[in-house]
Design an enzyme around this catalytic site. Structure first.
Site, short mmCIF file in Angstrom:
data_model
loop_
_atom_site.label_atom_id
_atom_site.label_comp_id
_atom_site.label_asym_id
_atom_site.label_seq_id
_atom_site.Cartn_x
_atom_site.Cartn_y
_atom_site.Cartn_z
N SER A 224 0.84 -1.20 0.00
CA SER A 224 0.00 0.00 0.00
C SER A 224 0.88 1.26 0.00
CB SER A 224 -0.96 -0.05 1.20
OG SER A 224 -2.01 0.88 1.04
N HIS B 61 -7.44 -5.94 0.56
CA HIS B 61 -6.25 -5.12 0.85
C HIS B 61 -5.51 -5.59 2.11
CE1 HIS B 61 -3.96 -1.53 -0.09
NE2 HIS B 61 -4.01 -1.10 1.17
N ASP C 188 -9.82 -5.66 -3.85
CA ASP C 188 -9.29 -4.66 -2.90
C ASP C 188 -10.31 -3.54 -2.72
OD1 ASP C 188 -7.75 -2.41 -1.83
OD2 ASP C 188 -5.98 -3.59 -2.33
#
Lengths: 274, 274
Positions: B146, B254, B222
């Site tokens: 991320s 995610h 996600d």
């Protein structure tokens, strides 16, 4: 049963669920991992019992079991370690009350109304899981860590028709002779120590035996060796000639770093036997 | 440097350490995993950069990297994601300030005195780790998740002499065009968007290229796809003909369940290239 969350994990699904338990009389949370093989039909299942202060979450996030379970086509169930909630009795100490159910059915107040973790797992959660997930209930094993290792051994030895395979990490091996045990068994079961013996792996193994084999891993640098008393269980396994592998692992402590390091061996151990 | 903790893990050591940083002007915590091979001499090293709200701890406990790193003889370094402490600027939002350093060197107040994460990692922590641990500094790679995937790509592309291998999980791929980026780059670097471009993986790849190959995993389910903008990076990789494997992984979200599911592939990717 209500879904809390589901996350894809190693091509399977790591889910968290909650339900109202008739046995603990409160809402209980638990986690189930379904391997990719579960898409095609029922799969065998490994129950994981956690230690003091843990919830369903610790092993689910830190033990690294899902990848091996996915490979072996094994479901995983992670129950909570106690009833919880505002109306549930508790204690300020970390090792009594919520987070410390010790896998027994309390007979004493104030614990009796909710602290029925043994029956909750053996009689209620196994049934719920069997009805809600594609799990073969005649192919289930059990493992756990610390207080959960104690739970795994005592629940399996008491319910050999339910749990066909057995292993443990750093179990509280002889609680009737330890401060991790005497305090809790006294509180939950009362002062009569004869009621404690069925909840002591070392004593129970001598009493009932185990019609299978057992894998136990214990860190040689575990900071709680005095409380766990691995020598008592190792001695009983040898004395009773129980087929077993008891490994003292050099340098490992009591943490999930230790558990994760040997999780592959334990998942494969159960998969081979289920 | 001061030791916070060390736990044996997969025959190696998972340690946590802290030190006073001259670059962020505060105490910084970081984690290092040394594989068993490090007992016999210096080993190559994979840097792991974490995402928003994370510390050094999240990937260390939940990503399941240590077992694969042990097999491959690879050290792991987990820096924190920002400076921290009472004297350090912060913001009520989860995505700005402490826990959200974005791997840039702030030029704006109130962030400038401490938020120098890019220089902290590239100039200070690499040197400290090299002096304190048996790590081959000419064999280092970088990955992350991320915001940390953004950090991995931008730091590697800007410092190819430092990082020889590169991968990312669900990176913030085009922050100059995302609410995960415009807010933070504006706060840390000021309103002049020309200063932002070196901190955007998509733009930087087109500008500088990468003299190696890149592995990117992205969950197709996600929940932050609109903010991550994987299509921008996938397009840039293709347009620039950069050797790369960009995998859209069906059903994954995610979370670290996603990260752990593909960690083996990433550790092996780096080990093969270092």
């Amino acid at each position: 049963m209500e879904k809390v969350s589901e996350n894809r994990s190693f091509e399977g699904v790591q889910g968290v669920y909650k339900h109202m338990s008739k046995i603990t009389n409160c809402e209980m949370t638990f986690a189930v991992y379904l391997p990719p093989a579960a898409k095609f039909g029922p799969v065998p299942c490994l129950w994981w019992l956690s230690g003091l202060t843990c919830t369903h979450e610790n092993a689910m996030t830190k033990a690294g079991a899902q990848g091996w379970a996915a490979q072996e086509g094994l479901a995983l169930v992670f129950p909570d370690t106690s009833p919880r909630g505002e109306g549930v009795a508790n204690d300020d100490a970390y090792d009594l009350g919520q987070g410390a159910g010790f896998y027994v059915d309390a007979t004493e107040e104030p614990w009796k109304p909710h602290f029925q973790m043994r029956s909750y797992i053996v009689d209620e959660l196994t049934g719920l899981v069997a009805s809600e997930f594609p799990i073969e209930t005649d192919r289930m094993g059990v493992s756990g860590h610390s207080m959960g290792g104690h739970g795994a051994i005592t629940l399996a030895l008491s319910n050999p028709e339910l749990f066909r395979s057995l292993s443990a990490f750093a179990p509280i091996a002889h609680p009737t002779a330890s401060d991790w045990g005497r305090k809790q068994l006294g509180a939950y079961l009362g002062a009569d120590e004869s009621a404690w013996a069925p909840h002591d792996s070392t004593l129970l193994l001598r009493e009932t035996g185990w019609d299978g084999d057992i894998l136990v891993d214990q860190g040689a640098s575990d900071q709680f060796l005095d409380l766990l008393k691995p020598e008592a269980l190792a001695g009983a396994l040898a004395e009773t000639r129980t087929p077993s592998v008891f490994r003292m692992q050099t340098g490992y402590d009591h943490s999930y770093y230790f558990v994760a390091s040997f999780m592959e061996d334990h998942v494969r151990w159960h998969a081979e036997r289920l």
